[in-house]
Enzyme design. Structure first.
Site, short mmCIF file in Angstrom:
data_model
loop_
_atom_site.label_atom_id
_atom_site.label_comp_id
_atom_site.label_asym_id
_atom_site.label_seq_id
_atom_site.Cartn_x
_atom_site.Cartn_y
_atom_site.Cartn_z
N HIS A 273 53.21 31.54 34.36
CA HIS A 273 52.78 30.97 35.63
C HIS A 273 51.89 29.74 35.46
O HIS A 273 51.50 29.11 36.44
CB HIS A 273 52.03 32.05 36.44
CG HIS A 273 50.80 32.48 35.73
ND1 HIS A 273 50.82 33.16 34.52
CD2 HIS A 273 49.50 32.29 36.02
CE1 HIS A 273 49.59 33.39 34.12
NE2 HIS A 273 48.77 32.86 35.00
N ASP A 274 51.57 29.43 34.19
CA ASP A 274 50.73 28.25 33.91
C ASP A 274 51.54 27.10 33.32
O ASP A 274 50.98 26.02 33.11
CB ASP A 274 49.65 28.59 32.86
CG ASP A 274 48.62 29.57 33.35
OD1 ASP A 274 48.10 30.33 32.51
OD2 ASP A 274 48.33 29.58 34.56
O1 TEU Z 1 44.86 30.81 31.67
C1 TEU Z 1 44.04 30.40 30.61
C2 TEU Z 1 44.01 28.95 30.59
O2 TEU Z 1 43.14 28.36 30.01
C3 TEU Z 1 45.08 28.25 31.34
O3 TEU Z 1 44.54 28.01 32.64
C4 TEU Z 1 45.44 27.01 30.66
O4 TEU Z 1 44.34 26.56 29.91
C5 TEU Z 1 45.76 25.95 31.66
O5 TEU Z 1 46.58 26.48 32.61
C6 TEU Z 1 46.44 24.84 30.92
O6 TEU Z 1 45.41 24.01 30.48
C7 TEU Z 1 44.51 32.06 32.22
C8 TEU Z 1 45.49 32.33 33.35
O7 TEU Z 1 46.81 32.42 32.80
C9 TEU Z 1 45.36 31.19 34.34
O8 TEU Z 1 46.33 31.32 35.38
C10 TEU Z 1 43.96 31.23 34.93
O9 TEU Z 1 43.80 30.10 35.78
C11 TEU Z 1 42.91 31.18 33.83
O10 TEU Z 1 43.18 32.04 32.72
C12 TEU Z 1 41.57 31.64 34.39
O11 TEU Z 1 41.67 33.02 34.68
#
Ligand code: TEU
Length: 540
Positions: free
Chosen positions: A318-319
């Site tokens: 999802h990221d």
């Molecule tokens: O993601 C960890 C995180 O650092 C990501 O947000 C990633 O660094 C970024 O999307 C790309 O730079 C986790 C979760 O998967 C994310 O959805 C959350 O936003 C984040 O942690 C905070 O909980």
């Protein structure tokens, strides 16, 4: 083999509930929608679902900012719905893996509401508070979502730490009561029969902010051993840690069965291969992927854990932007390249993860202005980079390349309005290409990407060589990624042309059986001209 666990032959499917299936018409996905789609997931053949957070949350970071770990977000439904989902999934031999977000809570969590009341509040030390230094923030730690990682609290004259948004204050893991409360919450969910946890940024819980140490802190593995012993170590469940900085050596520390920590980790080395390296460079500083780098990195992970750890395998979550747009060709060769990446990944050693929509070749959805962007990470970066002198065009190009909304456009179920995701107004725009790319069309087309995924999952279930076989990269042209798996007296050869051009391929292997292909595989592969994105796996 040190261990033989169910999750070593499992195939997981990640659901981002907000974008999966809405049944109330409020434009946001919900648990009832997931229950209604379990038959589809059973048909795909997956054995467990990683559920992105469904707990109560103000949705500053779409559920990754939790205000009550033991209750369900209003938009998603009720705890009764959750219990029904666990049971309905179990009746289909599908486990539910919860997303454990305990590096931080929401600032609306009761613990933080208490902590903000004052320095002598019993919950104050649940979080990381520091006095100003020379009237400024304690140090120059920055948030992943831009700006300082320190937020000033007027009432107490102190700063609190947030490695993500201001509404996501970091928990203080040095506080034993915090660790105890987290363990209690995990046991609440384990007693409900969940199949395990995906652990959000778990490498950060050992942080030492005063020394600006964030990932892989000195007490991290001590905390994980303590957690294992107090919670999931007492169940036959799986745990996967999100560890952005993991190397194979670090991964072994998390996932060596003798260490009683986690089952496996998500490593992100391949995810960083299309960004500029060096100081001050981020995911937003785009550079083309070199396929030889992908071959080298993934092969290293295939061969360096041995039985001291276990791989996870993924292109998407999802990221991340969708792989068919990011590294494939979502125009002339969308179907072929999506299948090529699926064959390449799912014939490897480790537990594969399919992100919702990947199985039908869903694509990125480019925007032309920041007004179309929802994700806090992209919006914050936009304003920060504008102030640094980047042009709007440069920033929108970065967001279209790597923005998290690309993965969060609603699941495309059919060609009707809003792709069958909602009867209301979707919280995030639906990709107009849902008219061609949707589940209903995929199920009707025996040559769809869906059936390639279904076949790959079946091959893993039926053939131990996929789960346990050795891996060896083959010497080929740069853009041909080919490897061999061997187990007992079997040998499988996987060949993928990860380019828009024809590529030469030579081998003295003879095909015994074609296992899977994305186009016709010649009988004689000794001196092949691979077509663009041609891929196959054969027994030799
Ligand atoms: O993601 C960890 C995180 O650092 C990501 O947000 C990633 O660094 C970024 O999307 C790309 O730079 C986790 C979760 O998967 C994310 O959805 C959350 O936003 C984040 O942690 C905070 O909980």
């Amino acid at each position: 083999v040190k261990q033989n666990k169910w999750w070593q032959s499992a195939v997981l499917y990640q659901i981002y509930p907000r974008s999966f299936q809405d049944t109330t018409g409020n434009g946001v996905g919900d648990l009832r929608g997931i229950i209604n789609r379990l038959d589809y997931l059973e048909k795909l053949g997956i054995t467990a679902i990683w559920l992105s957070p469904v707990y109560k949350s103000p949705n500053d970071d779409n559920g990754y900012d939790i205000s009550d770990y033991e209750d369900i977000m209003d938009e998603f439904g009720t705890m009764d719905d959750m219990d029904e989902l666990i049971e309905e999934a179990k009746s289909r031999n599908i486990r539910i893996i919860m997303d454990l977000v305990v590096n931080h809570t929401s600032d609306e969590h009761a613990w933080f509401v208490e902590a903000k009341k004052g320095k002598d509040n019993p919950y104050r030390d649940f979080y990381v508070w520091r006095d100003p230094v020379n009237g400024e923030a304690p140090n120059d730690l920055t948030s992943t979502f831009s700006g300082s990682a320190w937020e000033f609290d007027e009432a107490s004259g102190q700063y609190y730490l947030h490695l993500f948004s201001k509404k996501q204050p970091d928990l203080n893991w040095e506080n034993e009561t915090v660790r105890q409360k987290v363990n209690d919450m995990m046991n609440f969910w384990l007693e409900k029969g969940v199949g395990g946890f995906r652990m959000d940024v778990i490498d950060l819980i050992g942080k030492i902010p005063d020394e600006k140490i964030t990932g892989n802190g000195p007490k991290l593995h001590e905390y994980l051993k303590e957690m294992n012993e107090a919670t999931f170590g007492n169940y036959d469940v799986m745990t996967v840690g999100e560890t952005w900085g993991a190397t194979p050596e670090i991964a072994k520390m998390y996932s060596d069965p003798d260490r009683h920590e986690l089952s496996m980790v998500f490593q992100f080395e391949h995810v960083g291969l299309d960004q500029e390296r060096g100081e001050g460079k981020h995911k937003w500083d785009l550079k083309p992927l070199e396929m030889k780098d992908l071959k080298e990195v993934l092969s290293k992970w295939q061969t360096s854990l041995g039985d001291q750890g276990w791989n996870s395998l993924f292109w998407n979550n999802h990221d991340l932007p969708r792989v068919v747009s990011r590294w494939g060709n979502d125009k002339e060769y969308r179907v072929e390249s999506a299948k090529a990446f699926a064959i390449l990944l799912h014939m490897m050693k480790g537990t594969p993860y399919i992100y919702q929509g990947e199985e039908i070749g869903m694509t990125n959805y480019p925007v032309s202005s920041i007004d179309e962007v929802e994700d806090i990470e992209s919006v914050n970066m936009y304003h920060e980079r504008l102030s640094l002198g980047f042009t709007k065009e440069e920033i929108i190009t970065s967001i279209n390349g790597k923005g998290r909304d690309n993965a969060r456009t609603p699941m495309q179920w059919d060609k009707t309005e809003n792709a069958g995701f909602t009867t209301g107004t979707p919280w995030l725009h639906v990709n107009p290409n849902h008219k061609e790319i949707n589940v209903e069309s995929a199920l009707e087309d025996k040559n769809s990407i869906f059936y390639t995924y279904q076949k790959l999952i079946q091959l893993r279930k039926d053939n131990p060589i996929v789960v346990w076989g050795e891996y060896e990269l083959q010497e080929t042209a740069d853009k041909v990624f080919s490897y061999v798996r061997t187990y007992e007296n079997k040998t499988w050869l996987v060949v993928t042309n990860l380019s828009n051009e024809e590529q030469a391929f030579k081998t003295d292997a003879k095909i015994k059986e074609v296992l899977i292909e994305n186009m016709a595989t010649p009988k004689d592969i000794s001196n092949l001209t691979l077509k663009p994105w041609q891929a196959f796996a054969v027994e030799i």
